[in-house]
Design an enzyme around this catalytic site. Structure first.
Site, PDB file in Angstrom:
ATOM      1  CD  GLU A  48      -1.730  -2.347   1.676  1.00 52.35           C
ATOM      2  OE1 GLU A  48      -0.544  -2.569   2.020  1.00 52.35           O
ATOM      3  OE2 GLU A  48      -2.638  -3.195   1.803  1.00 52.35           O
ATOM      4  CG  PHE A 110      -9.845  -9.049  11.899  1.00 46.99           C
ATOM      5  CD1 PHE A 110      -8.579  -9.439  12.338  1.00 46.99           C
ATOM      6  CD2 PHE A 110     -10.149  -9.177  10.553  1.00 46.99           C
ATOM      7  CE1 PHE A 110      -7.647  -9.948  11.441  1.00 46.99           C
ATOM      8  CE2 PHE A 110      -9.224  -9.677   9.656  1.00 46.99           C
ATOM      9  CZ  PHE A 110      -7.963 -10.064  10.097  1.00 46.99           C
ATOM     10  CD  GLN A 111      -7.479  -7.034   8.104  1.00 47.74           C
ATOM     11  OE1 GLN A 111      -8.372  -6.814   7.281  1.00 47.74           O
ATOM     12  NE2 GLN A 111      -6.315  -7.573   7.756  1.00 47.74           N
ATOM     13  CE  LYS A 160     -17.508  -6.115   3.774  1.00 48.31           C
ATOM     14  NZ  LYS A 160     -16.873  -7.416   4.054  1.00 48.31           N
ATOM     15  CG  MET A 470      22.859  11.737   2.367  1.00 47.52           C
ATOM     16  SD  MET A 470      24.093  12.765   1.537  1.00 47.52           S
ATOM     17  CE  MET A 470      23.084  13.531   0.264  1.00 47.52           C
TER      18      MET A 470
HETATM   19  C1  TPP Z   1      12.456   5.598   4.992  1.00 44.83           C
HETATM   20  C2  TPP Z   1      13.766   6.223   5.298  1.00 44.83           C
HETATM   21  N1  TPP Z   1      14.581   5.666   6.207  1.00 44.83           N
HETATM   22  C3  TPP Z   1      15.776   6.226   6.498  1.00 44.83           C
HETATM   23  C4  TPP Z   1      16.174   7.389   5.899  1.00 44.83           C
HETATM   24  C5  TPP Z   1      17.503   8.026   6.231  1.00 44.83           C
HETATM   25  N2  TPP Z   1      18.379   8.072   5.056  1.00 44.83           N
HETATM   26  C6  TPP Z   1      18.535   9.165   4.279  1.00 44.83           C
HETATM   27  S1  TPP Z   1      19.534   8.926   2.989  1.00 44.83           S
HETATM   28  C7  TPP Z   1      19.821   7.334   3.434  1.00 44.83           C
HETATM   29  C8  TPP Z   1      20.735   6.456   2.627  1.00 44.83           C
HETATM   30  C9  TPP Z   1      20.204   6.165   1.288  1.00 44.83           C
HETATM   31  O1  TPP Z   1      20.964   5.119   0.723  1.00 44.83           O
HETATM   32  P1  TPP Z   1      20.750   4.643  -0.752  1.00 44.83           P
HETATM   33  O2  TPP Z   1      19.325   4.510  -1.049  1.00 44.83           O
HETATM   34  O3  TPP Z   1      21.599   3.463  -1.003  1.00 44.83           O
HETATM   35  O4  TPP Z   1      21.223   5.894  -1.596  1.00 44.83           O
HETATM   36  P2  TPP Z   1      22.642   6.614  -1.747  1.00 44.83           P
HETATM   37  O5  TPP Z   1      22.678   7.684  -0.691  1.00 44.83           O
HETATM   38  O6  TPP Z   1      23.706   5.603  -1.589  1.00 44.83           O
HETATM   39  O7  TPP Z   1      22.564   7.195  -3.117  1.00 44.83           O
HETATM   40  C10 TPP Z   1      19.128   7.016   4.602  1.00 44.83           C
HETATM   41  C11 TPP Z   1      19.195   5.714   5.295  1.00 44.83           C
HETATM   42  C12 TPP Z   1      15.268   7.958   4.967  1.00 44.83           C
HETATM   43  N3  TPP Z   1      15.531   9.112   4.340  1.00 44.83           N
HETATM   44  N4  TPP Z   1      14.096   7.356   4.677  1.00 44.83           N
END
Ligand code: TPP
Length: 558
Positions: A48, A110-111, A160, A470
């Site tokens: 979803e 439920f749900q 529902k 990042m």
């Molecule tokens: C749902 C979610 N969880 C954690 C983060 C924190 N976060 C920001 S950038 C990042 C790393 C992203 O890694 P990747 O997708 O491999 O991309 P890259 O930076 O290597 O291009 C994280 C964990 C986030 N932005 N969103």
């Protein structure tokens, strides 16, 4: 006598809905049964969260309202991240959720989950429909609220028994919506507009700071006309990319934490900042006290709550960006001479172009530039979150609005791939590419099933560094290279794609980039490209958290 479910589908048709992204379950069975013979197309996603992001991508790419549908409880809860993402970036979506029958509300049935309670802080408005007689009107109001004023998500929770019970047939469709307490202001106040024009006429170093509001209000043409008429340079936020053509001589690219040097220097030195459809986000301003320290500020925004929220302004103008820019253009008699200022900015641009090390290795910036070269602005780019997002924002040349889909406000990993799916249904005439990190792609990788099932020609470009890049970059720079839980083991994305019946190529050398991108773009179905990039490449320039935006690091790299 028609059922609530039938009433719902007819009301959606009346709002012009052609596509719904969703996932079924017990409490929405009556709606699914009605969809079975309906002319509305339903795309079955695999999670979803992806339905909400796909509705969001559809909305951003088209300017229309995106629609998603989920069952009660877990289905509804799985929409929340997508709803919050749309809320933070002001995107019009309507989320439909099933709910337990009205008689069981509040019983921990439920749900059951209190989805209107849960989404209260992340929706523009939400409804729990308790009487089938209210359904028609509720749908109409929800779409009205989602698409007018500052756009945003609206949720309708549908018990529902409401969708199974009957309404009297032959009732006329509800009349035009008018809601007490909800009257968005579209026209800017004339006195404020004249005050702004006075500042514009006297400014020596004016700068436009343009954001997502320009894109939402469809004001790109007006903004460009204004910039060209006054010779005022423009810098955009992450959300504003594409609002003006990235290769226009007056365009400085993005400002802020990962902004260009010329944009960040220009903000610091300007004497007038014309903020258009922006919200002075901390990723843009850096240390707020040192943001545009010498400038008078004009702030144009449809949402009065945004004005003065983060930064005091001299001339607030509440109104629709397009209408206000039109009024500015109509009433403008003279403007300042910006020749010296533009020359100074051009010197910065020439001295500090975006650079990256080009030593023959496979670098992400090169891949993005090649993609930009191949698409020439004629395509839609979605991104995930992280380095991949910033490399794309910096190195891809966005030339048109609504061609850049990214989670700016919430920063949601896993957004891009489903958003790209939604964008395809909004603009089937354009190629759609999701630029991903290997971490983010794995957050909604199950949607490979959706693109395979419907043969959706979305291309996935994975900038695979086998890190949560990042976060690793911050650990490198600010935590003494202690890479705590940010390394990801290698994944064979091509094999995963193939397992879903999707084509894929792995690329490890710079030489293979152009050919692989061309093959993906030429293919008529979905395609996955796994680029094994330099693992510890960083995004520069960068403003460290809490610093002033002209205090960039990593700018002398070759
Ligand atoms: C749902 C979610 N969880 C954690 C983060 C924190 N976060 C920001 S950038 C990042 C790393 C992203 O890694 P990747 O997708 O491999 O991309 P890259 O930076 O290597 O291009 C994280 C964990 C986030 N932005 N969103």
């Amino acid at each position: 006598m028609k059922t609530g479910a039938k009433t719902l589908i007819e009301a959606l048709r009346r709002e012009g809905v052609d596509t719904i992204f969703g996932y079924p379950g017990g409490s929405v069975l009556p709606i699914y049964d009605e969809l079975y013979d309906s002319s509305i197309r339903h795309i079955l996603v695999r999670h979803e969260q992806a339905a909400a992001h796909a509705a969001d991508g559809y909305a951003r790419a088209s300017g229309r309202v995106g629609v998603c549908l989920a069952t009660s409880g877990p289905g509804a809860c799985n929409l929340v991240t997508g709803i919050a993402t749309a809320y933070m970036d002001s995107v019009s979506i309507v989320a439909l959720t099933g709910q337990v029958p009205t008689g069981m509300l509040g019983n921990d049935a439920f749900q059951e989950s209190d989805i209107t309670g849960i989404t209260m802080p992340v929706t523009k408005h939400n409804y729990l429909v308790k009487d089938v007689a209210d359904l028609d009107r509720t749908v109409q109001e929800a779409f009205y609220i989602a698409r007018t004023g500052r756009p945003g998500p609206v949720l309708i929770d549908l018990p529902k028994d409401v969708t199974t019970s009957h309404v009297k047939s032959g009732e006329a469709a509800p009349g035009p919506v008018s809601l007490r307490g909800y009257q968005p202001t579209y026209q800017g106040h004339v006195r404020q507009i004249d005050k702004a024009l006075d500042l514009i006429a006297r400014a020596e170093r004016p700068l436009v700071y343009a954001g997502g509001g320009v894109v939402h209000s469809g004001a790109s043409a007006e903004l460009l006309e204004f910039a060209e008429a006054t010779a005022i340079p423009v810098t955009t936020t992450l959300m504003g990319l594409g609002a003006v053509p990235g290769d226009h001589p007056l365009c400085l690219g993005m400002l802020g934490m990962h902004g260009t040097q010329s944009a960040n220097y220009a903000v610091t030195e300007c004497d007038l900042l014309i903020a258009v459809g922006v919200r002075f986000d901390d990723r843009v301003t850096g240390k707020i006290e040192t943001f545009a320290p010498n400038a008078a500020i004009i702030h144009i925004d449809i949402d009065p709550a945004e004005i003065g929220k983060n930064r005091a302004v001299d001339v607030p103008i509440v109104g629709d960006v397009k209408a206000v820019l039109q009024a500015l253009l109509r009433r403008m008699q003279k403007h300042g001479d910006t020749a010296n200022w533009v020359a100074r900015i051009n010197t910065w641009k020439a001295q500090h172009p975006l650079r990256y090390r080009d030593d023959g290795r496979l670098r992400p910036q090169y891949i993005i530039r090649e993609l930009s070269d191949l698409l020439k602005g004629e395509g839609i780019i979605a991104s995930e979150v992280g380095q991949n997002q910033m490399w794309t924002a910096l190195h891809y040349c966005f030339r048109k609005p609504r061609t850049w889909l990214t989670s700016g406000g919430l920063g949601t990993m896993g957004y891009g791939f489903p958003a790209a799916i939604g964008a395809h249904f909004a603009r089937p005439d354009l190629p759609v590419v999701d630029v991903a990190g290997d971490g983010s792609f794995q957050m909604n990788i199950q949607e490979l099933g959706t693109v395979a099932q419907y043969h959706i020609p979305v291309k996935v470009v994975i900038l695979n560094n086998m890190y949560l890049g990042m976060v690793r970059q911050w650990q490198e720079l600010f935590y003494d290279r202690r890479y705590s839980y940010t390394e990801l083991p290698p994944v064979d994305f091509v094999k995963i794609a193939n397992a879903y019946g999707i084509e894929g190529i792995r690329v490890e050398e710079k030489d293979g980039v152009r050919e692989a991108l061309s093959a993906a773009l030429a293919a008529d179905g979905p395609f996955v490209l796994d680029f094994r990039i330099e693992r510890e490449e960083n995004v520069f320039p960068m403003v460290p958290a809490g610093a002033a935006i002209n205090e960039m690091i990593g700018v002398h790299q070759e």
